[in-house]
Design an enzyme around this catalytic site. Structure first.
Site, PDB file in Angstrom:
ATOM      1  N   GLY A  51     -14.060   9.995   2.744  1.00  0.00           N
ATOM      2  CA  GLY A  51     -14.072   8.564   2.987  1.00  0.00           C
ATOM      3  C   GLY A  51     -13.558   8.143   4.349  1.00  0.00           C
ATOM      4  O   GLY A  51     -13.885   8.739   5.385  1.00  0.00           O
ATOM      5  N   PHE A  52     -12.737   7.080   4.350  1.00  0.00           N
ATOM      6  CA  PHE A  52     -12.237   6.523   5.601  1.00  0.00           C
ATOM      7  C   PHE A  52     -11.323   7.500   6.340  1.00  0.00           C
ATOM      8  O   PHE A  52     -11.272   7.497   7.573  1.00  0.00           O
ATOM      9  CB  PHE A  52     -11.490   5.217   5.343  1.00  0.00           C
ATOM     10  CG  PHE A  52     -12.385   4.064   4.966  1.00  0.00           C
ATOM     11  CD1 PHE A  52     -13.414   3.668   5.798  1.00  0.00           C
ATOM     12  CD2 PHE A  52     -12.184   3.374   3.778  1.00  0.00           C
ATOM     13  CE1 PHE A  52     -14.232   2.598   5.459  1.00  0.00           C
ATOM     14  CE2 PHE A  52     -13.003   2.302   3.432  1.00  0.00           C
ATOM     15  CZ  PHE A  52     -14.036   1.917   4.271  1.00  0.00           C
ATOM     16  N   TYR A 234      -9.371  -7.329  -8.792  1.00  0.00           N
ATOM     17  CA  TYR A 234      -8.972  -6.567  -7.602  1.00  0.00           C
ATOM     18  C   TYR A 234      -7.851  -7.281  -6.835  1.00  0.00           C
ATOM     19  O   TYR A 234      -6.675  -7.002  -7.067  1.00  0.00           O
ATOM     20  CB  TYR A 234     -10.178  -6.298  -6.680  1.00  0.00           C
ATOM     21  CG  TYR A 234      -9.854  -5.196  -5.691  1.00  0.00           C
ATOM     22  CD1 TYR A 234     -10.133  -3.863  -5.991  1.00  0.00           C
ATOM     23  CD2 TYR A 234      -9.207  -5.471  -4.496  1.00  0.00           C
ATOM     24  CE1 TYR A 234      -9.796  -2.847  -5.110  1.00  0.00           C
ATOM     25  CE2 TYR A 234      -8.858  -4.466  -3.612  1.00  0.00           C
ATOM     26  CZ  TYR A 234      -9.157  -3.153  -3.921  1.00  0.00           C
ATOM     27  OH  TYR A 234      -8.802  -2.147  -3.051  1.00  0.00           O
ATOM     28  N   LYS A 243      -1.778  -3.839  -2.651  1.00  0.00           N
ATOM     29  CA  LYS A 243      -2.269  -4.066  -1.290  1.00  0.00           C
ATOM     30  C   LYS A 243      -1.378  -5.075  -0.558  1.00  0.00           C
ATOM     31  O   LYS A 243      -1.141  -4.934   0.652  1.00  0.00           O
ATOM     32  CB  LYS A 243      -3.717  -4.546  -1.325  1.00  0.00           C
ATOM     33  CG  LYS A 243      -4.711  -3.515  -1.873  1.00  0.00           C
ATOM     34  CD  LYS A 243      -4.719  -2.238  -1.072  1.00  0.00           C
ATOM     35  CE  LYS A 243      -5.792  -1.267  -1.547  1.00  0.00           C
ATOM     36  NZ  LYS A 243      -5.746   0.031  -0.820  1.00  0.00           N
ATOM     37  N   LEU A 272     -17.251  -0.039   0.063  1.00  0.00           N
ATOM     38  CA  LEU A 272     -18.157   1.093   0.187  1.00  0.00           C
ATOM     39  C   LEU A 272     -18.078   1.966  -1.054  1.00  0.00           C
ATOM     40  O   LEU A 272     -17.114   1.902  -1.824  1.00  0.00           O
ATOM     41  CB  LEU A 272     -17.796   1.926   1.423  1.00  0.00           C
ATOM     42  CG  LEU A 272     -18.151   1.294   2.774  1.00  0.00           C
ATOM     43  CD1 LEU A 272     -17.507   2.071   3.904  1.00  0.00           C
ATOM     44  CD2 LEU A 272     -19.661   1.243   2.966  1.00  0.00           C
TER      45      LEU A 272
END
Length: 396
Positions: A51-52, A234, A243, A272
């Site tokens: 991934g990232f 989320y 987050k 993504l």
């Protein structure tokens, strides 16, 4: 052995070494095609195998010629059993880096542990002296705090009330309604412990105290905000609290790095297809509709396109890093454009099992998911007998 995808829910139990290698090569070729980035030259990526995180390592090495150390926790191959895709990705990365004379070493272990942190510090001292960029890109559902030995498990739940909305089984294309019961208070605490900023700060404190951060060192962690339709489960749910904590931690880290002129950033990235996002109800349906919309508008990006743009147009322009009112880098700017979100909202209302093949890009979602594990990658012969035992040069 001939390797085929074996699915169980939202994970694939096999990975294809040749497909993973081709995926890595494709990402490297993309970064090279975009030109040189005047970025960091000594880079540590925590969560470097998929991934990232993988995209960050590739962009640093092949965009800026950086020496990189990658940390990850991946399953190595055994006779008759494939490794996890991140293992094969990392083996391929080191292979291609070596071919171009780039320093690349990897550590496979629990990044939450004090032992791995010390291994990394020792390796930096031995080989690089100091690092000028630390990318924090861990995605794990479980974390054991090394200081008290308590194991925490994150949950995907709304806060305060039951959440009901549409979701899709991306294997079958069946759109259905899902209800998720609200979390308990301890669920919030546990999710923050796993996915918040505590471990990021522990890493930065350990690196700083060991003297292995260069003057003006930068660290970046990745986050997500998303649209209103996913908000309850989320950004306003348990993950969102984590987050929030991650983003608040950036300020604490920056304060702690004042003496060396260091700076911590959170980059808010685009939705993504990843192993993590595939497990979140509602998100696969949203991504399917988003992909369709952004591809039609010529705005679609995968991990490597996102991170290459982050490095070249945000972090390393030679000017001050642009941030929003909450000091976050917004590389989700194309996803959150008004015209994109208005279109996705309209499609959401229309979404059903019957309409999704037309109004969404479920085929693109499935393809991206399979390619995470090295399958359905162009120019790979999947009928060929391949060796599943692939070593990572710096580990074995």
């Amino acid at each position: 052995m001939i390797i085929e995808p074996r699915m169980r829910g939202f994970i694939c139990l096999t990975a294809h070494p040749v497909g993973c290698e081709q995926n890595v090569k494709n990402q490297i070729d993309y970064v090279k095609s975009k030109g040189i980035i005047n970025g960091a030259k000594k880079v540590l990526v925590i969560g470097a195998s998929t991934g990232f995180g993988l995209a960050s390592r590739i962009t640093s090495a092949f965009g800026s010629g950086a020496s990189t150390i990658g940390v990850f926790f991946e399953k190595p191959p055994m006779e008759g059993k494939t490794a996890s895709p991140g293992w094969y990705n990392s083996a391929a990365f080191e292979k291609f880096a070596s071919q171009e004379g780039l320093y690349a070493k990897s550590i496979n272990g629990d990044a939450f542990s004090n032992e791995v942190k010390q291994q990394v510090i020792d390796l930096i001292k031995q080989d690089l002296g100091q690092v000028d960029l630390v990318v924090y890109s861990l995605a794990s559902p479980v974390r054991t705090n090394p200081n008290d030995g308590i194991t925490y498990r994150s949950v995907l739940k709304p806060i305060g009330k039951t959440f009901t909305n549409k979701t899709v089984d991306f294997h079958t294309g069946n759109v259905s309604e899902i209800s998720i019961e609200p979390c308990k208070e301890e669920d919030i605490t546990n999710t923050i412990a796993v996915m918040g900023g505590e471990d990021w700060k522990m890493w930065m404190d350990a690196l700083n105290n060991a003297g292995v951060l260069a003057t003006n060192a930068v660290t970046v962690a990745y986050s997500y905000i998303g649209p209103e339709v996913t908000e309850a489960v989320y950004r306003k749910g348990t993950i969102g609290r984590a987050k929030d904590h991650l983003e608040a931690t950036a300020f604490e880290i920056t304060d702690a790095l004042q003496a060396i002129g260091g700076k911590a950033y959170v980059s808010v990235n685009k939705a993504l297809v990843t192993q993590a996002s595939s497990a979140i109800p509602v998100i696969p349906l949203y991504i399917s509709l988003l992909y369709k919309t952004m591809k039609e508008k010529g705005l679609h990006e995968g991990c490597i396109e996102q991170i290459q743009r982050l490095f070249s147009e945000r972090l390393y322009t030679g000017n001050a890093v642009p941030t929003d009112a909450n000091s976050r880098i917004r590389i989700d700017d194309w996803e959150m454009r008004d015209d994109v979100q208005e279109k996705v909202s309209k499609l959401w209302e229309q979404a059903s099992t019957e309409t999704l093949p037309t109004i969404g890009d479920l085929a693109g979602y499935r393809l991206d998911f399979l390619q995470l594990f090295g399958f359905d990658v162009p120019n790979v012969d999947y009928l060929a007998d391949v060796n599943e035992i692939i070593p990572i040069k710096s580990i074995i």
